[in-house]
Design a protein around this motif. Sequence first.
Motif, PDB file in Angstrom:
ATOM      1  N   LEU A 158       0.820  -1.210   0.000  1.00  0.00           N
ATOM      2  CA  LEU A 158       0.000   0.000   0.000  1.00  0.00           C
ATOM      3  C   LEU A 158       0.855   1.262   0.000  1.00  0.00           C
ATOM      4  CD1 LEU A 158      -2.999  -0.849   2.338  1.00  0.00           C
ATOM      5  CD2 LEU A 158      -2.961  -0.669  -0.133  1.00  0.00           C
ATOM      6  N   ALA A 159       2.041   1.204  -0.548  1.00  0.00           N
ATOM      7  CA  ALA A 159       2.885   2.393  -0.627  1.00  0.00           C
ATOM      8  C   ALA A 159       2.145   3.490  -1.387  1.00  0.00           C
ATOM      9  CB  ALA A 159       4.193   2.065  -1.338  1.00  0.00           C
ATOM     10  N   GLY A 160       2.091   4.686  -0.815  1.00  0.00           N
ATOM     11  CA  GLY A 160       1.408   5.804  -1.445  1.00  0.00           C
ATOM     12  C   GLY A 160      -0.083   5.840  -1.199  1.00  0.00           C
ATOM     13  N   MET A 161      -0.628   4.809  -0.553  1.00  0.00           N
ATOM     14  CA  MET A 161      -2.061   4.752  -0.296  1.00  0.00           C
ATOM     15  C   MET A 161      -2.400   5.062   1.160  1.00  0.00           C
ATOM     16  SD  MET A 161      -3.644   3.881  -3.120  1.00  0.00           S
ATOM     17  CE  MET A 161      -3.173   3.335  -4.761  1.00  0.00           C
ATOM     18  N   THR A 162      -1.428   4.920   2.053  1.00  0.00           N
ATOM     19  CA  THR A 162      -1.673   5.057   3.483  1.00  0.00           C
ATOM     20  C   THR A 162      -1.282   6.440   3.975  1.00  0.00           C
ATOM     21  OG1 THR A 162      -1.130   2.717   3.694  1.00  0.00           O
ATOM     22  CG2 THR A 162      -1.285   3.987   5.724  1.00  0.00           C
ATOM     23  N   SER A 163      -2.173   7.089   4.712  1.00  0.00           N
ATOM     24  CA  SER A 163      -1.912   8.428   5.219  1.00  0.00           C
ATOM     25  C   SER A 163      -0.942   8.378   6.391  1.00  0.00           C
ATOM     26  CB  SER A 163      -3.221   9.087   5.667  1.00  0.00           C
ATOM     27  OG  SER A 163      -3.702   8.470   6.853  1.00  0.00           O
ATOM     28  N   ALA A 164      -0.408   9.550   6.749  1.00  0.00           N
ATOM     29  CA  ALA A 164       0.506   9.630   7.884  1.00  0.00           C
ATOM     30  C   ALA A 164      -0.176   9.199   9.177  1.00  0.00           C
ATOM     31  CB  ALA A 164       1.049  11.047   8.018  1.00  0.00           C
ATOM     32  N   ALA A 165      -1.505   9.340   9.240  1.00  0.00           N
ATOM     33  CA  ALA A 165      -2.254   8.942  10.436  1.00  0.00           C
ATOM     34  C   ALA A 165      -2.516   7.439  10.472  1.00  0.00           C
ATOM     35  CB  ALA A 165      -3.573   9.698  10.507  1.00  0.00           C
ATOM     36  N   GLY A 166      -2.145   6.721   9.398  1.00  0.00           N
ATOM     37  CA  GLY A 166      -2.324   5.274   9.382  1.00  0.00           C
ATOM     38  C   GLY A 166      -3.637   4.809   8.814  1.00  0.00           C
ATOM     39  N   VAL A 177       8.975  -1.183   9.798  1.00  0.00           N
ATOM     40  CA  VAL A 177       8.329  -0.591   8.627  1.00  0.00           C
ATOM     41  C   VAL A 177       8.858   0.827   8.432  1.00  0.00           C
ATOM     42  CG1 VAL A 177       6.167   0.199   7.643  1.00  0.00           C
ATOM     43  CG2 VAL A 177       6.252  -1.959   8.866  1.00  0.00           C
ATOM     44  N   LYS A 178       9.306   1.134   7.233  1.00  0.00           N
ATOM     45  CA  LYS A 178       9.874   2.447   6.970  1.00  0.00           C
ATOM     46  C   LYS A 178       8.766   3.461   6.761  1.00  0.00           C
ATOM     47  CE  LYS A 178      14.038   0.557   4.847  1.00  0.00           C
ATOM     48  NZ  LYS A 178      14.858   0.513   3.610  1.00  0.00           N
ATOM     49  N   ARG A 179       8.941   4.629   7.334  1.00  0.00           N
ATOM     50  CA  ARG A 179       7.962   5.698   7.182  1.00  0.00           C
ATOM     51  C   ARG A 179       8.559   6.857   6.410  1.00  0.00           C
ATOM     52  NH1 ARG A 179       3.336   5.566  10.133  1.00  0.00           N
ATOM     53  NH2 ARG A 179       3.103   3.816  11.539  1.00  0.00           N
ATOM     54  N   THR A 180       7.716   7.535   5.650  1.00  0.00           N
ATOM     55  CA  THR A 180       8.138   8.716   4.925  1.00  0.00           C
ATOM     56  C   THR A 180       7.228   9.856   5.332  1.00  0.00           C
ATOM     57  OG1 THR A 180       6.630   8.373   3.068  1.00  0.00           O
ATOM     58  CG2 THR A 180       8.747   7.242   2.971  1.00  0.00           C
ATOM     59  N   ALA A 181       7.546  11.058   4.861  1.00  0.00           N
ATOM     60  CA  ALA A 181       6.713  12.214   5.215  1.00  0.00           C
ATOM     61  C   ALA A 181       5.297  12.047   4.704  1.00  0.00           C
ATOM     62  CB  ALA A 181       7.339  13.483   4.638  1.00  0.00           C
ATOM     63  N   GLY A 182       5.125  11.275   3.633  1.00  0.00           N
ATOM     64  CA  GLY A 182       3.795  11.096   3.064  1.00  0.00           C
ATOM     65  C   GLY A 182       3.027   9.936   3.650  1.00  0.00           C
ATOM     66  N   GLY A 183       3.610   9.199   4.557  1.00  0.00           N
ATOM     67  CA  GLY A 183       2.884   8.087   5.147  1.00  0.00           C
ATOM     68  C   GLY A 183       3.750   6.855   5.275  1.00  0.00           C
ATOM     69  N   VAL A 184       3.147   5.679   5.186  1.00  0.00           N
ATOM     70  CA  VAL A 184       3.870   4.435   5.353  1.00  0.00           C
ATOM     71  C   VAL A 184       4.336   3.935   3.991  1.00  0.00           C
ATOM     72  CG1 VAL A 184       3.721   2.055   6.168  1.00  0.00           C
ATOM     73  CG2 VAL A 184       2.500   3.871   7.368  1.00  0.00           C
ATOM     74  N   ALA A 185       5.616   3.678   3.853  1.00  0.00           N
ATOM     75  CA  ALA A 185       6.160   3.217   2.582  1.00  0.00           C
ATOM     76  C   ALA A 185       6.313   1.701   2.572  1.00  0.00           C
ATOM     77  CB  ALA A 185       7.512   3.873   2.335  1.00  0.00           C
ATOM     78  N   ASN A 186       6.006   1.079   1.435  1.00  0.00           N
ATOM     79  CA  ASN A 186       6.213  -0.351   1.246  1.00  0.00           C
ATOM     80  C   ASN A 186       5.605  -1.182   2.376  1.00  0.00           C
ATOM     81  OD1 ASN A 186       7.753   0.161  -1.078  1.00  0.00           O
ATOM     82  ND2 ASN A 186       9.524   0.626   0.206  1.00  0.00           N
ATOM     83  N   LEU A 187       4.377  -0.874   2.730  1.00  0.00           N
ATOM     84  CA  LEU A 187       3.711  -1.579   3.820  1.00  0.00           C
ATOM     85  C   LEU A 187       3.011  -2.822   3.292  1.00  0.00           C
ATOM     86  CD1 LEU A 187       2.624  -1.848   6.695  1.00  0.00           C
ATOM     87  CD2 LEU A 187       0.734  -0.399   6.016  1.00  0.00           C
ATOM     88  N   SER A 188       3.397  -3.972   3.772  1.00  0.00           N
ATOM     89  CA  SER A 188       2.684  -5.202   3.478  1.00  0.00           C
ATOM     90  C   SER A 188       1.673  -5.416   4.592  1.00  0.00           C
ATOM     91  CB  SER A 188       3.649  -6.388   3.437  1.00  0.00           C
ATOM     92  OG  SER A 188       2.922  -7.593   3.329  1.00  0.00           O
ATOM     93  N   LEU A 189       0.411  -5.596   4.225  1.00  0.00           N
ATOM     94  CA  LEU A 189      -0.637  -5.690   5.234  1.00  0.00           C
ATOM     95  C   LEU A 189      -0.385  -6.833   6.209  1.00  0.00           C
ATOM     96  CD1 LEU A 189      -3.875  -5.024   3.198  1.00  0.00           C
ATOM     97  CD2 LEU A 189      -2.356  -3.431   4.344  1.00  0.00           C
ATOM     98  N   ALA A 190       0.197  -7.908   5.723  1.00  0.00           N
ATOM     99  CA  ALA A 190       0.402  -9.064   6.589  1.00  0.00           C
ATOM    100  C   ALA A 190       1.834  -9.164   7.092  1.00  0.00           C
ATOM    101  CB  ALA A 190       0.031 -10.345   5.850  1.00  0.00           C
TER     102      ALA A 190
END
Length: 422
Positions: A123-131, A163-176
Motif C-alpha cells: 500500500l505504498a502511497g495509499m496510506t496516510s501519515a495517520a495510518g 516498517v519504513k515511514r516517509t513524510a507522506g505516510g507508510v512506505a512499502n507496507l505489506s498488510l500481513a
Amino acid sequence: MRTHAPTRLGRRFKVGLALGSAALMTAMSTPALADDATRSSGGWLPEIKDSREITGSALITGTVRKPDGKTAANAYVYATAWPDGEALGQLEEGDDVPTRVIAKTRADRNGNYQLRVANTLQLAGMTSAAGNVDVDITATDGSPDDIATDSFSLRVSSASADVKRTAGGVANLSLAQGEEDPVIKPVNRDLRMERYESESDGKRAGVGAKFANGCPVTGEKYLRSLGKRWVSVGMHYQTGPSGAKATYRYSTSAEASLAVGMSKSGKFGTFSGNGSLKRSTSASIGFGTQGPKTGIRHYTMYRYGLYCNTSRSPGPDFTFYAKPTSFAGGAKSVKSAYPKTPKGNCVPFRKGSDFVQDKSKMSSYSKGVKLDAVIGVDLTSQSGYTRAASLRFDFPKAAQLCGTKGDPGKSPGLLVARGAGF
C-alpha cells in the motif's frame, strides 16, 4: 453481457473494468462480467486473487441485498484503495487517479461475502501519515443499473517494527508483513443495491466521443476543485442558569469523518451521501471560550475535489463523486438550537470544578459539510473527542452537565451545561 477492456494494476493504474469510487459518498462502476466459464477461470479481475482462495482473517464482511431488499446471491464484490488525501490534493485538473483494486470475491447464496487481501499486497502511497487507507467497495449482480457502494477509511497497523515511514505516510507496507493474517482490522459493511438509470450508451448519456462531461475514456480522473468547504467538527451548549464557560480546541492529528457525495450524472442537485472518509488536521485550532446562554457549532475547513470514473459496458458508464482531500484550517462558530437532554443523563458539578471531555464516540452532524452551493446538497460530518480534540467546561458556580445520549463521562453525544436545579 457487459464487457470491458482488461485492467492494469500498475503504479499509475487506469481502470478498464469498473474500478473506482462510489462516493460518501460515491458509487463505483460495475466490473467486467463475462460468461460463466470465464468467471470460474478467473477472467473477472484476473490480476486479483479471489478472497475465497485466500486464508486468514477477512478484511471486510457483510451481506449484499438487491434494491427490493432480497439477498443478492452470488453478487460480485470488490474493494478499491485510493491515494491518501495529500496525494489527491496534489493532482492537477485532468490527472488520472492512481487507485488500486485490493480484493475481490463472490457472495454466497445468502448474499454474504468476505473480502481478504493477499499477504503480498503493498500500500505504498495509499496510506496516510495517520495510518488510514481510504477504500471504496462495490457490489453488483451483473445489471448495469443495480449497484451497491460504500466508502470508508480503514486503520492500518503493522506487525513489523521496522516498517519504513516517509513524510507522506507508510512506505512499502505489506498488510500481513509475512504473516498469514492481514493486519488491517476487519470491518462489517452490509450493502444494498440502488437502481440507477444506465448511461452506458454515449448518445443516451448526451455526450460526444470526446466526453463533453470531462470524464476520462476509462478509469478515474480528477475533474476540478470544489474549493475549501466548512465542516462541522464540534458542538456544545451552556444555559444561562449554569453559569458555565466552555472552551473547544481542535488539534493536530484530530480526525473528522466526512461523507462522500455520489452522482451518476454529475448534475447539480443529483448528489447523495455515501460512506465516510477520515481526514486529519495538521494544525491546532482554538475556538475560544464561550460563556453562558450559548449554543455553539464549530466549523473548520477541508478541501474537496470532484472526480469521475468511466467504465466501458461497452459504451461509457459514468460515476461522479465529491471527495474530501486535505485539511485547510480556519475557524468559525455559529449559534445552534439547544437539544433535549434527559435528566437521567445529568451529573452535578460543584462551584470551582471543571470537566474535560477528550474521549468519546463520534457524534454525527447533519448538514455538517457545506457543499450545497457546489453540488446541491450538504453532507454529514462526524467528530469525536480525543486528546487532540478536547472540550473543557468550567463551573464558576454549582451546575449540572448533561449528555443527549448518555452520561457525560462515557458516550454523551452532545454536552449541555444546565443550572443546578434542572
